[in-house]
Design an enzyme around this catalytic site. Structure first.
Site, PDB file in Angstrom:
ATOM      1  N   GLU A 286      37.883  38.063  50.221  1.00  0.00           N
ATOM      2  CA  GLU A 286      38.648  39.253  49.833  1.00  0.00           C
ATOM      3  C   GLU A 286      37.674  40.133  49.070  1.00  0.00           C
ATOM      4  O   GLU A 286      37.187  39.758  48.015  1.00  0.00           O
ATOM      5  CB  GLU A 286      39.844  38.841  48.969  1.00  0.00           C
ATOM      6  N   CYS A 320      41.530  45.336  43.095  1.00  0.00           N
ATOM      7  CA  CYS A 320      41.128  45.725  44.444  1.00  0.00           C
ATOM      8  C   CYS A 320      42.240  46.523  45.124  1.00  0.00           C
ATOM      9  O   CYS A 320      41.990  47.265  46.066  1.00  0.00           O
ATOM     10  CB  CYS A 320      40.761  44.501  45.274  1.00  0.00           C
TER      11      CYS A 320
END
Length: 515
Positions: A286, A320
């Site tokens: 990720e 994020c």
């Protein structure tokens, strides 16, 4: 039948009793700051001469802890221990492994304010963000335990009168888990226990900025009954032990959360077959985002401004999933921008160890310098509306910042900033807004604020992100409700907290018996 899990409730700190409980936990944790923490390899505590110094980013002279640092020799030792442990751990029952997670969840739940206090100190988290971080970690423990019990039943496949067929899943082997500093408990916990509960053994390398909270999780897992050698705690530098373990022939998988630069490097190194390696390594990555909230001319404009501000500035934009770009229909652009600026001016900022501020510090000097650099770039590319100032004299504080009138190709519209900065740009119509939203290398989260059903359906098909939200912000995914992971350079779309996430650490096996 495995009972479904409802996510851990958040604490309301407007209730005086809750606020006092957290303040008491902070004062208690302050008495424990500055201790030394060892590595944990096969249950053995190992102190090393080289240390990682973990500091409170809101107060640079306050040391949270001194954490022993692994070198290649100790990384190799951890690999051998994990490899040996895997030979019996892979045969342990799913029920046993799940029960460890359930008990760990109960321990953290009972000590929630204490854990909140630790990540406020080590990560500079505001109270609300800290509480959500710990709650998410509890959710991962509960959810993955239940998921493992479901997977353990196997999948039904066809048999014939002449043969009996069964399809089950088995674990992979030893894996390296590299966790991030921003969700210093939740993601660290979820990425460590997901391969463990599926029967793998783990080398846990937490972020160097936040290794103390990972040690606290290790203590919880040991108390919950996790055997020695199943998860091995080995903080250290990426260059010295990270690359070594990514390339190690006995590493079966790598689970990474962090920057695109590091993630792509891991992906490349893991792809190369080493001498003695007899499998293809799996990589779960990720790697961030450049996330957009789109607002059309039929939206609730107050909701739009609130969603942008909360998504852009929650935990100082160090997510994020944070809103980094707002694409607004030209008819309502000025109204949404003006209201977002007003809301941003209301946000307070300070040392969250002392008070329940909305914003705290960014994580360290490197982050501070990088974000301030992007702010200087933004001043050249757009119009500074609010913020734009920083102060790193005592901690790493940057005021929430809005830039307006950006070109979609501008640097601060394209590159991940990972700080409290959001860029506004206009769109002539909804189709152009979606084109701008997709005009990035990333594809993690996004949101559309609109009361036009046709626009929402267009976005459902054409807004290319892994997590898309309608009429709310683009952050705050909940385990089991919003499986999380993105497309393109945001990573492998592995969907943490989702129904198929644990399969990343398992392989299918068919057994057919002739009758």
């Amino acid at each position: 039948m495995v009972q479904p899990y409802r996510h851990e409730p958040f604490t309301d700190f407007s209730i005086e009793e809750n606020a006092k409980d957290l303040e008491a936990a902070l004062r208690q944790v302050e008495k424990e700051l500055g201790q030394e923490y060892p590595l944990i390899i096969g249950g053995e505590r190992i102190y090393t001469d080289k240390k990682i110094t973990s500091i409170n980013p809101a107060k640079k002279d306050e040391v949270v802890g001194y954490v022993s640092k692994a070198d290649q020799e100790l990384a190799e030792k951890a690999m051998q221990v994990a490899d040996e442990t895997f030979e019996w751990w892979r045969k342990s029952t799913p029920e046993m492994r799940a029960d460890i997670l359930f008990r760990a969840a109960a321990i953290v739940r009972r000590r929630k304010h204490e854990f909140n206090a630790w990540i406020i100190k080590e990560g500079g988290k505001p109270w609300k963000e800290a509480d959500a971080d710990i709650a998410e970690g509890i959710d991962f423990l509960e959810y993955y335990g239940r998921q493992m019990l479901e997977i353990a039943e196997g999948k039904e496949i066809n048999s014939r009168p002449v043969e009996n067929n069964r399809f089950t899943y088995i674990p992979l082997g030893v894996g390296l888990v590299v966790s991030p500093w921003n969700f210093l408990f939740a993601i660290m916990c979820g990425t460590a226990v997901s391969p463990m509960v599926t029967g793998n053994t783990v080398l846990l390398k937490p972020a160097s900025a936040t290794p103390v909270i990972a040690y606290k999780l290790m203590e919880v897992l040991e108390e919950a009954g996790m055997p020695a050698g199943v998860i091995n705690y080995i903080p250290g530098s990426g260059g010295e032990i990270g690359d070594y373990l990514v390339e190690h022939p006995r590493t079966r998988f790598v689970s990474f959360t962090g920057s695109r630069e590091v993630g792509t490097n891991i992906y490349e190194k893991a792809a190369k077959i080493q001498d003695g390696q007899k499998w293809l390594k799996r990589v779960v990555a990720e790697m961030g985002g450049k996330d957009t909230i789109v607002v059309d001319n039929e939206a609730d404009l107050e909701l739009a401004a609130e969603s942008i501000v909360q998504s852009a500035f929650g935990f100082q934009g160090q997510k994020c999933s944070a809103c980094s770009r707002a694409v607004i229909h030209e008819d309502v652009y000025d109204q949404v921008l003006e209201r977002a600026v007003e809301l941003t001016k209301e946000l307070d900022i300070g040392n969250t160890s002392e008070k329940n501020y909305y914003n705290g510090p960014v994580v360290d000097q490197g982050a501070y310098d990088k974000i301030m650099g992007y702010i200087e770039t933004g001043k050249k590319e757009g119009k500074l509306m609010v913020g734009g100032e920083g102060d790193d004299s005592e901690g790493y504080f940057i005021k929430p910042t809005i830039f307006a009138d950006l070109d979609p190709e501008a640097t601060i519209m394209q590159e991940e900033i990972f700080g409290p900065v959001v860029a506004f740009t206009k769109a002539k119509n909804f189709d152009e807004a979606i084109d701008i939203a997709n005009n990035t290398d990333y594809g993690l989260t996004g949101a559309v604020i609109s009361n036009n059903r046709n626009h929402l359906e267009i976005a459902r098909e054409d807004f290319h992100v892994g997590n898309l939200y309608f009429n709310r912000g683009c952050t705050a995914a909940i385990v089991g409700y919003h499986p999380f992971g993105g497309f393109n350079m945001s990573g492998t779309d592995s969907k943490a907290g989702g129904p198929d996430y644990l399969y990343n650490f398992l392989q299918g096996k068919t057994v057919s018996e002739m009758l």
